[in-house]
Every structure is written in C-alpha cells, then in structure tokens.
Write an enzyme that holds these catalytic residues in place. Structure first.
Site, mmCIF file in Angstrom:
data_model
loop_
_atom_site.group_PDB
_atom_site.id
_atom_site.type_symbol
_atom_site.label_atom_id
_atom_site.label_comp_id
_atom_site.label_asym_id
_atom_site.label_seq_id
_atom_site.Cartn_x
_atom_site.Cartn_y
_atom_site.Cartn_z
ATOM 1 C CB ALA A 1 -0.913 0.006 1.220
ATOM 2 C CB SER B 1 10.018 3.033 -5.900
ATOM 3 O OG SER B 1 9.996 3.774 -7.088
ATOM 4 C CD GLU C 1 10.296 8.843 -9.150
ATOM 5 O OE1 GLU C 1 10.219 8.115 -10.152
ATOM 6 O OE2 GLU C 1 10.368 10.078 -9.212
ATOM 7 C CE1 TYR D 1 5.523 6.162 -4.478
ATOM 8 C CE2 TYR D 1 7.547 6.330 -5.755
ATOM 9 C CZ TYR D 1 6.514 5.573 -5.237
ATOM 10 O OH TYR D 1 6.483 4.220 -5.479
ATOM 11 N NE ARG E 1 1.626 1.845 -13.770
ATOM 12 C CZ ARG E 1 2.345 2.230 -12.718
ATOM 13 N NH1 ARG E 1 1.851 2.162 -11.492
ATOM 14 N NH2 ARG E 1 3.583 2.649 -12.864
HETATM 15 P P1 NAP Z 1 -1.394 1.189 -6.941
HETATM 16 O O1 NAP Z 1 -2.065 0.459 -8.038
HETATM 17 O O2 NAP Z 1 -1.525 2.673 -6.864
HETATM 18 O O3 NAP Z 1 -1.941 0.559 -5.565
HETATM 19 C C1 NAP Z 1 -1.692 1.163 -4.337
HETATM 20 C C2 NAP Z 1 -2.458 0.433 -3.258
HETATM 21 O O4 NAP Z 1 -2.242 1.106 -2.016
HETATM 22 C C3 NAP Z 1 -3.986 0.432 -3.493
HETATM 23 O O5 NAP Z 1 -4.507 -0.798 -3.043
HETATM 24 C C4 NAP Z 1 -4.448 1.550 -2.575
HETATM 25 O O6 NAP Z 1 -5.774 1.411 -2.141
HETATM 26 C C5 NAP Z 1 -3.492 1.343 -1.404
HETATM 27 N N1 NAP Z 1 -3.440 2.538 -0.561
HETATM 28 C C6 NAP Z 1 -3.052 3.780 -0.910
HETATM 29 N N2 NAP Z 1 -3.167 4.610 0.135
HETATM 30 C C7 NAP Z 1 -3.650 3.873 1.163
HETATM 31 C C8 NAP Z 1 -3.999 4.161 2.493
HETATM 32 N N3 NAP Z 1 -3.867 5.374 2.981
HETATM 33 N N4 NAP Z 1 -4.452 3.154 3.268
HETATM 34 C C9 NAP Z 1 -4.595 1.904 2.774
HETATM 35 N N5 NAP Z 1 -4.296 1.569 1.500
HETATM 36 C C10 NAP Z 1 -3.829 2.547 0.718
HETATM 37 O O7 NAP Z 1 0.161 0.873 -6.880
HETATM 38 P P2 NAP Z 1 0.974 -0.360 -7.517
HETATM 39 O O8 NAP Z 1 1.445 0.052 -8.862
HETATM 40 O O9 NAP Z 1 0.206 -1.611 -7.341
HETATM 41 O O10 NAP Z 1 2.266 -0.373 -6.590
HETATM 42 C C11 NAP Z 1 2.338 -1.177 -5.410
HETATM 43 C C12 NAP Z 1 3.470 -0.687 -4.536
HETATM 44 O O11 NAP Z 1 4.699 -0.779 -5.244
HETATM 45 C C13 NAP Z 1 3.363 0.768 -4.099
HETATM 46 O O12 NAP Z 1 3.915 0.850 -2.812
HETATM 47 C C14 NAP Z 1 4.219 1.520 -5.093
HETATM 48 O O13 NAP Z 1 4.687 2.724 -4.522
HETATM 49 C C15 NAP Z 1 5.329 0.498 -5.299
HETATM 50 N N6 NAP Z 1 6.001 0.542 -6.597
HETATM 51 C C16 NAP Z 1 5.291 0.484 -7.756
HETATM 52 C C17 NAP Z 1 5.948 0.464 -8.980
HETATM 53 C C18 NAP Z 1 5.199 0.397 -10.279
HETATM 54 O O14 NAP Z 1 5.814 0.682 -11.319
HETATM 55 N N7 NAP Z 1 3.942 -0.010 -10.288
HETATM 56 C C19 NAP Z 1 7.355 0.504 -9.001
HETATM 57 C C20 NAP Z 1 8.051 0.543 -7.796
HETATM 58 C C21 NAP Z 1 7.366 0.544 -6.595
HETATM 59 P P3 NAP Z 1 -7.012 2.006 -2.995
HETATM 60 O O15 NAP Z 1 -7.276 0.977 -4.035
HETATM 61 O O16 NAP Z 1 -8.069 2.139 -1.973
HETATM 62 O O17 NAP Z 1 -6.548 3.302 -3.577
HETATM 63 O O1 G4F Z 2 3.649 6.895 -15.300
HETATM 64 P P1 G4F Z 2 4.268 7.838 -14.341
HETATM 65 O O2 G4F Z 2 3.351 8.679 -13.532
HETATM 66 O O3 G4F Z 2 5.244 6.961 -13.435
HETATM 67 P P2 G4F Z 2 6.497 7.358 -12.513
HETATM 68 O O4 G4F Z 2 6.480 8.776 -12.131
HETATM 69 O O5 G4F Z 2 7.715 6.854 -13.218
HETATM 70 O O6 G4F Z 2 6.207 6.486 -11.210
HETATM 71 C C1 G4F Z 2 5.833 5.117 -11.286
HETATM 72 O O7 G4F Z 2 6.992 4.326 -11.287
HETATM 73 C C2 G4F Z 2 7.770 4.370 -10.079
HETATM 74 C C3 G4F Z 2 8.971 3.454 -10.282
HETATM 75 O O8 G4F Z 2 10.007 4.164 -10.894
HETATM 76 C C4 G4F Z 2 6.895 3.909 -8.939
HETATM 77 F F1 G4F Z 2 7.618 3.883 -7.795
HETATM 78 C C5 G4F Z 2 5.706 4.826 -8.800
HETATM 79 O O9 G4F Z 2 4.862 4.343 -7.749
HETATM 80 C C6 G4F Z 2 4.929 4.807 -10.101
HETATM 81 O O10 G4F Z 2 4.379 3.528 -10.262
HETATM 82 O O11 G4F Z 2 5.240 8.825 -15.122
HETATM 83 C C7 G4F Z 2 6.284 8.349 -15.937
HETATM 84 C C8 G4F Z 2 6.905 9.526 -16.686
HETATM 85 C C9 G4F Z 2 7.270 10.707 -15.785
HETATM 86 O O12 G4F Z 2 8.514 11.233 -16.198
HETATM 87 C C10 G4F Z 2 6.186 11.725 -16.053
HETATM 88 O O13 G4F Z 2 6.561 13.082 -15.858
HETATM 89 O O14 G4F Z 2 5.933 10.031 -17.599
HETATM 90 C C11 G4F Z 2 5.912 11.447 -17.522
HETATM 91 N N1 G4F Z 2 4.616 11.929 -17.993
HETATM 92 C C12 G4F Z 2 4.432 12.698 -19.117
HETATM 93 N N2 G4F Z 2 3.137 12.998 -19.242
HETATM 94 C C13 G4F Z 2 3.425 11.735 -17.408
HETATM 95 C C14 G4F Z 2 2.489 12.414 -18.194
HETATM 96 N N3 G4F Z 2 3.076 11.037 -16.295
HETATM 97 C C15 G4F Z 2 1.763 11.002 -15.965
HETATM 98 N N4 G4F Z 2 1.384 10.290 -14.882
HETATM 99 N N5 G4F Z 2 0.811 11.675 -16.692
HETATM 100 C C16 G4F Z 2 1.121 12.388 -17.814
HETATM 101 O O15 G4F Z 2 0.267 13.005 -18.455
#
Ligand code: NAP
Ligand code: G4F
Length: 341
Positions: A87, A131, A133, A154, A189
């Site tokens: 989460a 992450s 990030e 973040y 996503r």
């Molecule tokens: P996501 O789809 O945004 O899911 C986030 C989850 O956290 C959802 O179930 C959300 O619940 C829950 N959450 C957020 N705020 C909360 C709160 N205050 N209390 C309880 N639950 C809460 O994210 P994801 O892509 O699956 O990512 C999972 C984890 O991996 C996150 O920690 C993210 O930062 C990390 N991560 C993701 C990526 C990526 O590329 N996807 C990469 C590196 C790390 P709701 O459904 O109610 O909103």
């Molecule tokens: O898809 P993004 O919002 O992902 P971002 O910022 O890379 O973060 C995701 O990946 C991280 C791992 O590196 C996770 F930890 C994090 O929780 C999340 O899952 O943006 C990707 C790139 C950024 O550079 C952003 O500025 O796309 C660029 N971008 C350009 N136009 C946009 C947009 N991003 C979003 N969300 N929306 C736009 O319209």
C-alpha cells in the site's frame, strides 16, 4: 500440510491484485488489508473474491495505515508467515501536492508494521515495496549499489522506508527485505499513470469520447516491465534463504514518446495528430529523467527473469482498454483507417 498465511496491504491495487492471485495459486491463505472507500473499490480483485472468499482462502479486513492497532490486532490474531507491504500513495506527480500524507502513509506505515512485527510476531517475513524512483537523478544503469538521489516527496518517502526496512533487519534481526522495482505496468495500471493514460485515452478517441491526449514531458525515459513478472519477483524475494535487497528491472529503457509511438503504431495512426505534449499541469517541479535498471543480482541469486517485453505490454494494455469500450484490435484498426487518418 498447514497453509502459509500472507498479509497483503494494497491488495486492491495493480500489484496487490496480481500478487494475491499468485499466492492463492500457490495455496496460501491470503489476508487482504484494505482501506474503507466511499465507493467499494475491489474491481481488480472481484474474480478472486468470487472464487476464494467463501472457501476461507481470501479474507479481507478493513484497516487504516495510520492506525497501528488496526494492523497489530490482525498480526496477533492470525500470525502471518509473510507480510507484503504494497500500500502506498504511489503517484509521484501527486506527491508534490500531498507531501505530508505521502510520508505518513509510505514511510511511517512501514515503521508501524515492522515495529508491530518485532513486538508481536518476530518470525513473520516482511516485504517493502521500494522503488526505482529512489535513484532519482543518479545516472543509469542503477543497481543495489547506486546512490539514492530522490527528486520528489514520493521518492523521499520510499528512501526512508527502504532504510527503515534495512534497520529492522540489521538492528533487530527481522526477515525484512526490499524489492527495488522499476516501473511495471499492465491492463490493471491506474488510469493516471502515463502508460495506461495513453492506451485508455486512445480507446476513448476511437469511440469519439475524447479528441486529444494531453501529456507532460515525453522525453523522460523509463524501464518498463509487466506487473505479472514483477509480482513473481516479489514472491521470490521473500522465499530467498536470507533477507536482502533486490533490483527488479528489464534492463532496457524507452522515452514516453517511444511508448506513445509504439501504441499508435498498433493501429497505424500518426500519434502527432492526437497527442499534445508539455501540458503545464502534467509537468513536475523536478523530474527523474532516466531510469534503467541493472537486475543482475536478482537474475543470478533468485533466478528471476522477465518474460514479457515492451511490445507485448503495449499490445496487452491496448487490447484490454479497447475491450472496455467494446472493440477488438481489428475493429479499432478499421475505425482508425476509416475515420481517423
Ligand atoms: P497502486 O495500483 O496505486 O496501488 C496502491 C495500493 O495502495 C492500493 O490498493 C491503494 O488502495 C493502497 N493505498 C493507498 N493509500 C492507502 C492508504 N492510505 N491506506 C490503505 N491503502 C492505501 O500501486 P501499484 O502500482 O500496485 O504499486 C504497489 C506498490 O509498489 C506501491 O507501494 C508503489 O509505490 C510500489 N512501486 C510500484 C511500482 C510500479 O511501477 N507499479 C514501481 C516501484 C514501486 P485504494 O485501491 O483504496 O486506492
Ligand atoms: O507513469 P508515471 O506517472 O510513473 P512514474 O512517475 O515513473 O512512477 C511510477 O513508477 C515508479 C517506479 O520508478 C513507482 F515507484 C511509482 O509508484 C509509479 O508507479 O510517469 C512516468 C513519466 C514521468 O517522467 C512523467 O513526468 O511520464 C511522464 N509523464 C508525461 N506525461 C506523465 C504524463 N506522467 C503522468 N502520470 N501523466 C502524464 O500526463
């Protein structure tokens, strides 16, 4: 044999839903810890709720990540073998406006959970969703030895949670591990991450519901994998004989513009006619420009390797969004040819 018990926070999210499916297939009893929302928000886990809830294999609990006792009570009652802390306030762009909540949820919750595990059930293994990030402005390729240079609230929240996890491992001997995951995407996503925004908005354009896609900076580069591959890696990290930190990445990176081009090419469309870039509201106060992971350690030690490439990912996401709007890829190609050239 007694089934393993896993706790998953963030089970309603992209990764939580895929991880829960994987754990259920592996015969775990899965406890999903979710927050109360005014509209029930279980779309991504509805199928597994239907299949497993009445068998007692999937149990959902309402918790609040700022309420330590709501989590502690469950740890004491069910004594989980593994705790996956997924989460988070996971949107980097939004974290610039909600820094305090981001730190409270993403950082302090990890501390709360780990302290509770230490006091109540030391044997429980803990996974922290760290992450890429966190690397921020550190040039690629980034691996476990690269410096952290976070560029957003973040990123800062995740760096702190990373060290909190390491601290409980080193100082208190907990099995506490970090997965440092590079971007991973899927049809599940969230709609406001850039990849899904592109495939979803394009589907809406084909239905006449939108005309343009407004993006921010499309020159940044990301190392994108498929979420299905990454949740398998998450599970492997907790199965390793000792707690450790691992990067999961594909090792290839592309610009956001490359991703747009690939998706539009699937329908033989010229993306320039539909995409507006540098839209002010999507530009971030500071950017992470270039992420490309080196996952040699995970590949060697965990024998983890991604199966899906970016072409597969683009197609998988587009086909799924087209389906939401009642179209197949062939339908969409025909519409594109007839009306959108
Ligand atoms: P996501 O789809 O945004 O899911 C986030 C989850 O956290 C959802 O179930 C959300 O619940 C829950 N959450 C957020 N705020 C909360 C709160 N205050 N209390 C309880 N639950 C809460 O994210 P994801 O892509 O699956 O990512 C999972 C984890 O991996 C996150 O920690 C993210 O930062 C990390 N991560 C993701 C990526 C990526 O590329 N996807 C990469 C590196 C790390 P709701 O459904 O109610 O909103
Ligand atoms: O898809 P993004 O919002 O992902 P971002 O910022 O890379 O973060 C995701 O990946 C991280 C791992 O590196 C996770 F930890 C994090 O929780 C999340 O899952 O943006 C990707 C790139 C950024 O550079 C952003 O500025 O796309 C660029 N971008 C350009 N136009 C946009 C947009 N991003 C979003 N969300 N929306 C736009 O319209």
């Amino acid at each position: 044999m007694k089934k393993k018990i896993a706790f998953v926070t963030g089970i309603t999210g992209q990764d939580g839903s895929y991880l829960a499916e994987l754990l259920l297939k592996k015969n775990y009893v899965v406890h999903g810890l979710l927050r109360r929302t005014s509209i029930l928000n279980v779309d991504r886990i509805q199928d597994i709720i239907n299949k497993y809830e009445n068998k007692g294999r999937l149990i959902l609990h309402y918790i609040d990540l700022t309420d330590t006792s709501s989590i502690t009570n469950l740890i004491i009652k069910y004594k989980p073998n593994e705790f996956y802390n997924l989460a988070a306030m996971s949107h980097v762009g939004i974290s610039f406006y909600t820094g305090e909540t981001t730190l409270n949820i993403n950082t302090l919750s990890s501390y709360r959970i780990l302290e509770s595990i230490l006091k109540n059930h030391k044997k429980c293994k803990f996974y922290q969703a760290s992450s890429s990030e966190m690397f921020g402005s550190t040039p690629p390729p980034q691996n476990e030895n690269s410096q952290f240079n976070p560029q957003s609230p973040y990123g800062i929240s995740k760096v702190s949670a990373f060290y909190i996890t390491k601290y409980f491992r080193q100082a208190h001997g907990l099995f506490a591990a970090n997965g440092i995951l590079f971007n991973h995407e899927s049809p599940r996503r969230g709609l406001n991450f850039v990849t899904r925004k592109i495939t979803h908005s394009l589907s809406r354009i084909l239905k006449g519901k939108e005309k343009k896609i407004y993006l921010g900076d499309v020159t940044t580069r990301r190392d994108w994998g498929h979420a299905k591959d990454y949740v398998y890696g998450i599970w492997l990290i907790l199965q390793h004989k000792k707690p450790d930190d691992f990067v999961l990445s594909t090792g290839k990176n592309y610009s956001i513009q490359d991703f747009v081009k690939k998706v539009f090419k699937l329908l033989n469309l010229n993306w320039k006619k539909f995409v507006i870039t540098n839209t002010k509201k999507y530009l971030r106060p500071s950017e992470v420009r270039n992420l490309k992971g080196d996952s040699t350690k995970a590949r060697k030690i965990l024998k983890w390797k991604p199966k899906y490439d970016l072409n597969y990912l683009c197609k998988d996401m587009l086909i799924s969004d087209l389906k939401l709007y009642g179209m197949t890829l062939n339908d969409a190609k025909k519409i594109a040819k007839k009306y959108l050239k």
